[in-house]
Design an enzyme around this catalytic site. Structure first.
Site: not given
Ligand code: UD1
Ligand code: MG
Length: 448
Positions: A12, A16, A74, A103, A139, A359, A362, A405, A422
């Site tokens: 189909g 819709r 189809q 389906g 139907g 570890n 963050a 860090a 750094r």
């Protein structure tokens, strides 16, 4: 048991839905509607399945093929009866029981289809019916004095008294295959929609003296899926079902109504799922693991004792081993985080192995992508990655190493070493006070 085969009508246009995507490829609980229907047929013991699709629907062909299901085309969408006929060449010589199913029925279960298969044993023909809250569009099922089906009238062809009937056609027909194709060949399109209706088959059978049983199903299970609103409703119902199943299996959920599950989510007994957790496909949470609020999981495994979230994202290929902690705003993709490691805040781990007990500070980011390829990061056992580190892959931090860090790590860090990139810290004594004094004087001069 007689041999069984199934035809799934999926050609189909789904007008819709107002979508470029074939209707049956819209997902409910992360699985295309078609996948739910095929799964239900298989649950009902039907292994030989033919999907009927429209000529352009490559996605349907591919999806069915991936499930090991054949599909046929189809050529023109001339109605459900014509669609069923399109499957005939694929079932040449088949002499068993045939289930023809719409389906667009994502909530149907194998149990209901088995019920329909049983109901057909009496005369060789049965349909599934239901009583929806609103019959509009369906139907109507008109039964005769014996309780057998007299005929089905489509909504658009029904007169006022027929429209008042509350028993509706679900879109599943069980028939002896040889008879079915004989009846289907006789279908005509003398109706409002100018289509060959599958629903006219029972009346044709009746004219040969073959009665049709009516198997009444749960209205939720067989609701059709024609609009976005119906699709959203199906999702609600599917979620209810999946949550109930998970709770039944022993999952702990304090606010189950807020948890979104995928059709294939595996949540073992005694896993704990917090509020507003969303499961994409392919996630497994083992017994004794905890997923905290607002996390999103997909294609991942979380082992026992691990804690994930709140606000964590696990993407495909994330393996979170025992006792690992993955905290807030941490994203893990295609990475194994080994036993007891921790990444508690604001981190991206992609294409990475994090060794046991490591570890991850963050703000650590694995820079895994150079715009063309993905590269791997190896972080050894007990390594310590300082906050706000960028690990530029491919790169390895060996066991027990420290990274200071704020570093940008582009080269291997040796076992038990400290690496930092750094810039050194400089200090100018009294600078701040001098600066403030000068600025205050400038401001005062302007104010005058
Ligand atoms: C159909 C039934 C209706 C039933 C309802 C249940 C018919 C004529 N009507 O109506 O009695 O109450 O389902 O949901 O059968 N399809 C094709 N080729 C086509 C047309 C449709 O493959 O040419 C497929 C669709 O993809 C869909 C199924 O058949 O999966 C049903 O078609 P749809 O258009 O949804 O029929 P309804 O109007 O819902
Ligand atoms: Mg429909």
């Amino acid at each position: 048991m007689a041999e069984r085969a199934g035809i799934v009508l999926a050609a189909g246009i789904g007008k819709r839905m107002k979508s470029a995507k074939p209707k049956v490829m819209h997902a409910v609980a992360e699985r295309p509607i078609l996948g739910h229907v095929i799964a239900a047929l298989r649950e009902a013991g039907i292994s030989r399945i033919v999907v009927v699709r429209s000529p352009g629907a490559d996605s349907v062909r591919e999806y069915a093929a991936n499930l090991g299901v054949e599909s046929v085309v189809q050529e023109q969408q001339l109605g459900t009866g014509d669609a069923a006929r399109a499957a005939q060449p694929a079932l040449t010589g088949f002499d068993g029981t045939l289930l023809i199913n719409n389906g667009d029925m994502p909530l149907v279960t194998g149990r209901t289809l088995s019920g329909a298969l049983d109901a057909a044993k009496e005369t060789g023909l049965a349909i599934v019916a239901f009583r929806p809250a609103d019959a509009t569009g369906y139907g109507r099922v008109i039964s005769d004095a014996s309780g057998h089906l007299d005929r089905i009238v489509e909504d658009q062809d029904a007169d006022e008294s027929e429209r008042a009937i509350t028993l509706c056609n679900a879109g599943s027909v069980v028939a002896d295959a040889q008879s079915f194709f004989r009846w289907a060949a006789k279908l005509e399109k003398n109706n409002v929609q100018n289509e060959y209706y599958l629903t006219d088959v029972p009346a044709l059978a009746k004219s040969e003296g073959v009665g049709c049983a009516i198997y009444e199903a749960d209205p939720i299970e067989v609701m059709g899926m024609n609009t976005r609103a119906e699709l959203a409703r199906a999702e609600v119902e599917m979620q209810k079902r999946l949550r109930a199943r998970a709770l039944d299996a022993g999952a702990g959920m304090v606010a189950s109504e807020t948890v979104f599950l995928s059709f294939d989510s595996v949540i073992e007994a005694d896993a704990q799922i917090g509020p507003y957790v969303v499961f994409g496909p392919g996630a497994t949470v083992r017994s004794g693991a905890e997923i905290r609020a607002f996390s999103h999981l997909e294609g991942c495994t979380v082992e026992r004792g691990a804690i994930v979230g709140p606000y964590a994202r696990l993407r495909p290929g994330a393996v979170i081993e025992e006792d690992v902690h993955i905290g807030n705003f941490v994203e893990v993709k295609n990475s194994r985080v080994e036993k007891g490691a921790k990444a508690n805040h604001l981190t991206y781990l992609g294409d990475t192995r994090v060794g046991a007990g490591a570890n991850i500070g963050a703000g650590t980011i694995t820079c895994n992508y150079d715009g063309f390829d993905k590269h791997r990061t190896e972080i050894g056992a007990r390594a310590f990655i300082g906050s706000n580190t960028a690990l530029v892959a491919p790169v390895t931090v060996e066991d027990g190493a420290y990274v200071g860090a704020g570093s940008v790590i582009t080269e291997r860090v040796s076992k038990d070493a400290l690496a930092l990139t750094r810039a050194g810290q400089a200090e100018k004594a009294g600078w701040a006070e001098k600066f403030r004094t000068r600025k205050r004087a400038e401001k005062a001069a302007k104010g005058k």
